[in-house]
Write an enzyme that holds these catalytic residues in place. Structure first.
Site, mmCIF file in Angstrom:
data_model
loop_
_atom_site.group_PDB
_atom_site.id
_atom_site.type_symbol
_atom_site.label_atom_id
_atom_site.label_comp_id
_atom_site.label_asym_id
_atom_site.label_seq_id
_atom_site.Cartn_x
_atom_site.Cartn_y
_atom_site.Cartn_z
ATOM 1 N N ASP A 1 -7.849 -4.584 -0.734
ATOM 2 C CA ASP A 1 -8.353 -5.040 -1.928
ATOM 3 C C ASP A 1 -8.170 -6.496 -2.229
ATOM 4 O OD1 ASP A 1 -9.097 -2.487 -3.183
ATOM 5 O OD2 ASP A 1 -7.066 -1.840 -3.399
ATOM 6 N N HIS B 1 0.883 -1.221 0.085
ATOM 7 C CA HIS B 1 -0.012 -0.045 0.112
ATOM 8 C C HIS B 1 0.950 1.224 0.113
ATOM 9 C CE1 HIS B 1 -3.018 3.084 1.520
ATOM 10 N NE2 HIS B 1 -3.734 2.135 0.908
#
Length: 448
Positions: free
Chosen positions: A385, A326
């Site tokens: 995700d 991320h």
């Protein structure tokens, strides 16, 4: 090849030659590509009281990676989920918190829910004349078109007073599920030749319940399914002012534009595969793995496949293990941790334990494989995700709806940031770009 295509190839090459910059130039002029430095720190462009992301802590004066945390208006997101899980749906409660800065009491929450329910209506014939006209497989484009068209029905479209903008934002939060689901059903009917279902939302149901009810032909869903989707919406609702679509919201707001244009711009940002479309890439990657690895319990075979992805030899050959890492979080993404807590429960209910075991294996193995190949400055872990796409697939939500569901949640965060920008800034956001062009003497036509 057609003549026009040949011209386009030539013109595209001219663009590459004219616009290509040497990577070293960014270091020379100390320009942070993507507004992030080499250590992953973002360039500070504003202040916000809406949310915060924790990924590092200072230990003895040294910046040190830590377990990730996400805060909504000062409240730990994980604690918020724990507070309502199993007792009530949390989307409306979290939306109230983000918009108004405080957790609602029972009376305030009921009034807010009733207001959203009353706003779940579209202009007369809007579904037929706008959503069903020229349906698209890209539901995000359909959603954006619908938002922009709604501006035509608003007599106070350009009024940027806080009161009017709040009214517009609450209306959009209320109708986003309808715009997205109806857009999908129109596409599924006209382009896939399936039956058409247009279910009206119920005032008695929560946002998550209405979403599943409107999406499914028989309107049925289980309490577990609605609860899981509700938590997913809460976790996707807000993520700081620096994410691409929220920053877009603030940039366009700063120009004085109307709410519909601002939200359309945010939608256009969110649909990109590097932002809101990432969970689709995770699902597609996992489908490709399942085709090429016969034994999902063979760790060596799975590891080899992951190495092939990194070496651009498998899947889309981009060299990315989707769902891993991320831009901000280091050791962990708290949203992914919450997701995993109920993914196993849903997988058991849906008979998908084998799939869950594969996801868990990759979550553990992928950071190791990535660390073997690349220099890791802040750690790599599964992001939200990685599991959200799996959750949506277990909820039988079509792939085309994955990113629109993200938008249905994030419209709340966008609204909060738009209002905060209007109240505090009143100054257009205009960052500087360093020009590195070379000055040239004009050349007459007959000398070129």
């Amino acid at each position: 090849m057609k003549k026009n295509e040949l011209y386009l190839n030539d013109y595209a090459q001219l663009c590459r030659e004219a616009d290509g910059l040497e990577p070293e130039m960014f270091d020379k002029y100390e320009v942070q590509r993507g507004l992030r430095d080499k250590n992953g720190n973002g360039v500070v462009t504003g202040l916000t009281n809406i949310s915060r992301i924790d990924a590092f802590k200072t230990v003895d004066g040294v910046k040190t990676p830590c377990e990730g945390k996400l805060w909504y208006r000062g409240y730990d997101c994980i604690e918020l989920v724990k507070g309502f899980r199993g007792t009530r749906f949390g989307f409306e409660e979290a939306a109230y918190l983000l918009l108004f800065g405080n957790l609602p009491n029972e009376k305030q929450l009921k009034e807010f829910r009733d207001m959203l329910a009353a706003n779940r209506t579209l202009p007369t014939n809007f579904t037929r004349d706008v959503i069903m006209k020229a349906p698209s497989s890209d539901i995000m484009n359909s959603l954006t078109r619908s938002v922009l068209t709604l501006a035509s029905y608003d007599r106070n479209c350009s009024d940027t007073s806080v009161e009017n903008v709040l009214r517009q934002c609450l209306n959009l939060i209320s109708v986003f599920p309808m715009l997205a689901v109806y857009g999908y059903h129109s596409y599924n009917h006209y382009q896939n030749d399936e039956s058409m279902y247009i279910h009206r939302p119920s005032r008695k149901l929560s946002t998550a319940e209405n979403l599943l009810m409107m999406l499914r032909p028989d309107k049925s869903y289980t309490e577990l399914e609605a609860s899981v989707l509700d938590i997913a919406l809460v976790l996707h609702m807000e993520h700081g002012g620096g994410n691409n679509s929220t920053f877009t919201t603030r940039v366009v707001t700063s120009s004085g534009s109307d709410t519909y244009s601002v939200i359309a711009a945010a939608l256009s940002s969110l649909k990109g595969p590097k932002h809101g479309g990432a969970n689709i890439k995770v699902v597609e990657m996992m489908q490709d793995l399942e085709k090429h690895v016969s034994d999902w319990e063979d760790e060596d075979a799975v590891r080899d496949y992951l190495k092939k992805i990194l070496n651009k030899e498998a899947f889309d050959r981009k060299g990315l293990i989707y769902g891993m890492g991320h831009a901000v979080y280091s050791l962990s993404d708290p949203r992914a941790q919450v997701f995993k807590g109920f993914v196993h429960q849903l997988a058991s209910a849906k008979g998908r334990e084998k799939d869950f075991a594969l996801y868990s294996m990759i979550e553990r193995m992928a950071p190791e494989v990535i660390a073997e190949k690349a220099r890791i400055y802040k750690g790599v872990s599964a992001n939200v995700d990685f599991y959200s796409g799996f959750v949506y697939s277990m909820l039988e939500i079509p792939l085309e709806m994955f990113t629109p569901i993200f938008a249905i949640a994030r419209i709340v965060g966008w609204s909060a940031h738009r209002i905060e920008e209007l109240i505090n800034m009143d100054k257009i956001i205009r960052p500087a770009y360093k020009s590195v062009m070379r000055e040239q003497e004009y050349i007459p036509m007959n000398e070129r």
